[in-house]
Design a protein around this motif. Structure first.
Motif, short mmCIF file in Angstrom:
data_model
loop_
_atom_site.label_atom_id
_atom_site.label_comp_id
_atom_site.label_asym_id
_atom_site.label_seq_id
_atom_site.Cartn_x
_atom_site.Cartn_y
_atom_site.Cartn_z
N HIS A 145 0.68 -1.28 0.16
CA HIS A 145 -0.08 -0.04 0.07
C HIS A 145 0.74 1.29 -0.07
O HIS A 145 0.37 2.30 -0.22
CB HIS A 145 -0.82 0.06 1.28
N CYS A 146 2.05 1.11 0.33
CA CYS A 146 3.02 2.23 0.30
C CYS A 146 3.27 2.86 -1.03
O CYS A 146 3.57 4.10 -1.21
CB CYS A 146 4.23 2.10 1.16
N VAL A 147 2.94 2.38 -2.04
CA VAL A 147 3.09 2.75 -3.43
C VAL A 147 1.84 2.49 -4.31
O VAL A 147 1.87 2.65 -5.48
CB VAL A 147 4.61 2.11 -4.28
N ALA A 148 0.79 1.95 -3.79
CA ALA A 148 -0.37 1.63 -4.56
C ALA A 148 -1.76 1.83 -3.70
O ALA A 148 -1.79 1.53 -2.74
CB ALA A 148 -0.32 0.23 -5.30
N ASP A 149 -2.61 2.22 -4.56
CA ASP A 149 -4.03 2.09 -3.91
C ASP A 149 -4.77 1.09 -4.78
O ASP A 149 -4.24 0.61 -5.82
CB ASP A 149 -4.67 3.55 -3.81
N GLY A 150 -6.13 1.02 -4.70
CA GLY A 150 -6.75 0.26 -5.50
C GLY A 150 -6.79 0.56 -7.02
O GLY A 150 -6.77 -0.33 -8.08
N THR A 151 -6.97 1.82 -7.36
CA THR A 151 -6.93 2.48 -8.78
C THR A 151 -5.51 2.08 -9.41
O THR A 151 -5.56 1.43 -10.61
CB THR A 151 -6.99 3.86 -8.80
N THR A 152 -4.47 2.01 -8.66
CA THR A 152 -2.96 1.91 -9.19
C THR A 152 -3.03 0.25 -9.43
O THR A 152 -2.59 -0.02 -10.79
CB THR A 152 -2.03 2.27 -8.33
N ALA A 153 -3.41 -0.54 -8.58
CA ALA A 153 -3.39 -1.81 -8.64
C ALA A 153 -4.26 -2.27 -10.13
O ALA A 153 -3.67 -3.24 -11.02
CB ALA A 153 -3.71 -2.71 -7.55
N LEU A 154 -5.30 -1.73 -10.35
CA LEU A 154 -6.35 -2.19 -11.29
C LEU A 154 -5.51 -2.03 -12.74
O LEU A 154 -5.65 -2.41 -13.89
CB LEU A 154 -7.81 -1.62 -11.06
N ASP A 381 -12.78 1.07 -15.79
CA ASP A 381 -13.03 0.76 -17.38
C ASP A 381 -11.91 -0.45 -17.66
O ASP A 381 -10.61 -0.31 -17.61
CB ASP A 381 -12.55 1.80 -18.20
N PHE A 382 -12.35 -1.65 -17.72
CA PHE A 382 -11.26 -2.73 -18.11
C PHE A 382 -11.84 -3.46 -19.43
O PHE A 382 -13.18 -3.79 -19.48
CB PHE A 382 -11.44 -3.89 -16.97
N PRO A 383 -11.11 -3.67 -20.32
CA PRO A 383 -11.60 -4.27 -21.58
C PRO A 383 -12.45 -5.67 -21.33
O PRO A 383 -12.07 -6.34 -20.41
CB PRO A 383 -10.51 -4.35 -22.34
N ALA A 407 -13.63 -4.15 6.80
CA ALA A 407 -13.48 -3.47 5.47
C ALA A 407 -14.25 -4.30 4.44
O ALA A 407 -14.56 -5.35 4.44
CB ALA A 407 -12.04 -3.03 5.46
N SER A 408 -14.33 -3.31 3.45
CA SER A 408 -14.72 -3.92 2.05
C SER A 408 -14.19 -3.02 0.80
O SER A 408 -13.80 -1.84 1.20
CB SER A 408 -16.26 -4.09 1.93
N SER A 409 -14.03 -3.78 -0.23
CA SER A 409 -13.26 -3.25 -1.29
C SER A 409 -14.17 -3.33 -2.52
O SER A 409 -14.72 -4.49 -2.66
CB SER A 409 -11.74 -3.57 -1.48
N VAL A 410 -14.41 -2.50 -3.11
CA VAL A 410 -15.81 -2.39 -4.13
C VAL A 410 -15.00 -1.78 -5.79
O VAL A 410 -14.33 -0.90 -5.77
CB VAL A 410 -16.93 -1.62 -3.96
N THR A 411 -15.48 -2.87 -6.59
CA THR A 411 -15.10 -2.28 -7.89
C THR A 411 -16.04 -2.59 -8.93
O THR A 411 -16.90 -3.87 -8.72
CB THR A 411 -13.77 -3.18 -8.42
N THR A 412 -16.74 -1.86 -9.56
CA THR A 412 -17.51 -2.27 -10.71
C THR A 412 -16.94 -2.24 -12.09
O THR A 412 -16.27 -1.31 -12.61
CB THR A 412 -18.91 -1.19 -10.72
N SER A 413 -17.16 -3.40 -12.56
CA SER A 413 -16.52 -3.65 -14.02
C SER A 413 -17.07 -4.82 -14.31
O SER A 413 -17.77 -5.80 -13.91
CB SER A 413 -15.09 -3.88 -13.89
N HIS A 414 -17.15 -4.81 -15.90
CA HIS A 414 -17.64 -6.11 -16.41
C HIS A 414 -18.99 -6.57 -16.16
O HIS A 414 -19.22 -7.63 -15.86
CB HIS A 414 -16.78 -7.48 -16.47
N ASN A 415 -19.83 -5.31 -15.98
CA ASN A 415 -21.26 -5.48 -15.49
C ASN A 415 -21.60 -6.36 -14.20
O ASN A 415 -22.53 -6.81 -14.05
CB ASN A 415 -21.92 -6.15 -16.83
N THR A 416 -20.56 -6.07 -13.37
CA THR A 416 -20.73 -6.78 -11.91
C THR A 416 -20.01 -5.73 -11.00
O THR A 416 -18.91 -5.29 -11.28
CB THR A 416 -19.79 -8.04 -12.08
#
Length: 449
Positions: A145-154, A381-383, A407-416
């Motif tokens: 986490h010192c170099v990345a957040d969820g957006t960075t990882a994705l 936005d993931f292809p 905690a919870s981590s939420v991502t909406t992609s691929h219609n899910t």
């Protein structure tokens, strides 16, 4: 679990552009990662012919284009520093003899969240490739986490997949990435607008309504900080259910984040057998890439998030009222700049290493604003396809370390909508965490109608 270490590893490079001290926020995340793993993971499924050589070459190309992926951390007498490394990003391959769609969850739960990325040798990333029969592949990219957040990882995972799908990817030069290729990027704090770079009062005043008894997650038992283990429970909402939820949010004038945070607060309140009107503090890590002194895109590597919290009154019969409060409260706190003071606090009072981290860690445990939170990157936005590949299930999940219990981590992609719940083992046992996660899902689906 991790054993705290304050040993010296490695040597500082003499070239000033290839090494720099960790910023106060980077140092804090690095410290608590040593107490209890604080890893951010991104995952996607590929269906189609995947070449191991192409994946390896693409990962080298990804590393070559990202200076922060060509670094280790050295603990020096003057403090921790980023230093260059020529080590490639390691890939752990898992070969299945039969279909196991949820295997990626097990790999994250049992491996990625159990062992920190090796910051001593670097680089500050590692990958997993799960191969299943029928040309089904899961890729997981993990970063501290010192170099990345969820957006960075994705974003890094998306770039890796695109590179691997490109023409001639398997024939790329897979030699060691060039660590001479650029300076260490500036710290996130150095990109803040001037008014937030130094704050005379790093602790914001209490918002109206906070002079009340505030509920938190009460652990079943206290787990020593260095023994804490983040565990994963994957949940998702898709198809008609997601369409109904999205339409309901639009109808009620609230964001998806607002209703998810409200549902989590309601689940914690029910778990505590709280009365209507009882207040609970739910955290919301918010991104501030668009608030920097210069534009910061989602492809720029770093941890561009900070948490604000909302003290919401439990309304068992009106989730939408709770959601509207969370929305309005987050907007007001962001407008006041409450996502920034923590950085001044860490600069002024943050520990130098694990050895002197105890007072701050204990303070957060006993007096922190919240100990459960929802981290939502929104629609990413993931292809759906690349060449002959079909892609699905892109999502992120982050560890908790010592800053909470649920905690919870939420991502909406691929219609899910992928809603990954995490909890600290033994403090919130598996059965209790499962009840909380399922309560959240039932609550939002019921509200959506």
């Amino acid at each position: 679990m991790n054993t705290p270490s304050v040993q010296h590893h490695g040597a500082v490079d003499a070239h000033p552009s290839r090494t720099r001290a960790l910023s106060p926020a980077e140092r804090w995340y690095w410290i608590i990662d040593q107490l209890s793993t604080l890893t951010v993971c991104a995952r996607v499924r590929i269906e189609g012919e995947v070449s191991t050589a192409a994946l390896a070459a693409a990962l080298r190309a990804l590393q070559g284009g990202q200076p922060l992926l060509r670094l280790a951390i050295a603990e020096e007498p003057g403090g921790a520093r980023f230093v260059p490394t020529d080590n490639p990003i390691p890939v752990r391959e898992v070969v299945l003899t039969e279909a196991e769609p949820s295997r990626w969850e097990r790999e994250v739960d049992e491996h990625e969240f159990a062992e920190s990325v090796d910051w001593r040798t670097g680089p500050l990333a590692r990958a997993v490739h799960i191969r299943a029969p029928g040309n089904v592949h899961d890729l997981v990219l993990s970063l501290p986490h010192c170099v990345a957040d969820g957006t960075t990882a994705l974003a890094l995972l998306r770039r890796w997949v695109r590179l691997a799908a490109g023409p001639g990817s398997a024939d790329r030069d897979t030699s060691t990435p060039d660590v001479q290729g650029g300076p260490v990027p500036a710290a996130v704090e150095d990109l803040f607008p001037d008014r937030y770079r130094s704050m005379s009062d790093p602790v914001p005043e209490r918002a109206a309504g906070e002079d009340v008894v505030v509920g938190r997650v009460v652990p079943d038992r206290f787990v020593p900080f260095h023994e804490r283990r983040t565990r994963l429970l994957h949940r998702s909402i898709d198809g008609d259910a997601l369409a109904r939820l999205t339409a309901a949010c639009k109808r009620e004038g609230v964001t998806l984040h607002g209703v998810l945070a409200a549902a989590m607060a309601a689940a914690v309140a029910r778990d505590a057998r709280a009365q209507p009107g009882a207040h609970f503090a739910v955290g919301s890590p918010v991104a501030f890439r668009d608030e920097m002194a210069r534009p910061v895109g989602e492809d720029e590597v770093g941890c561009f998030v900070s948490a604000v919290h909302s003290v919401v009154a439990y309304a068992p019969d009106d989730l939408w009222r709770m959601a509207r409060f969370v929305n309005d409260d987050i907007s007001a706190r962001r407008a006041r700049g409450e996502q920034f003071p923590v950085f001044s606090l860490l600069a002024a009072q943050g520990p130098a290493g694990v050895a002197d981290s105890g007072p701050l860690v204990r303070y957060i445990e006993e007096h922190g604003s919240f100990n459960f939170f929802v981290s939502n990157v929104g629609r990413f936005d993931f292809p759906d396809t690349l060449g002959g590949w079909r892609l699905s299930g892109a999502q992120f999940v982050g560890g908790i370390s010592v800053v909470g219990y649920l905690a919870s981590s939420v991502t909406t992609s691929h219609n899910t909508l992928n809603w990954n719940f995490t909890h600290i083992d033994d403090a919130v046992p598996h059965a209790r965490a499962t009840r909380l996660a399922d309560d959240c899902i039932r609550t939002v689906l019921a509200a959506a109608g």
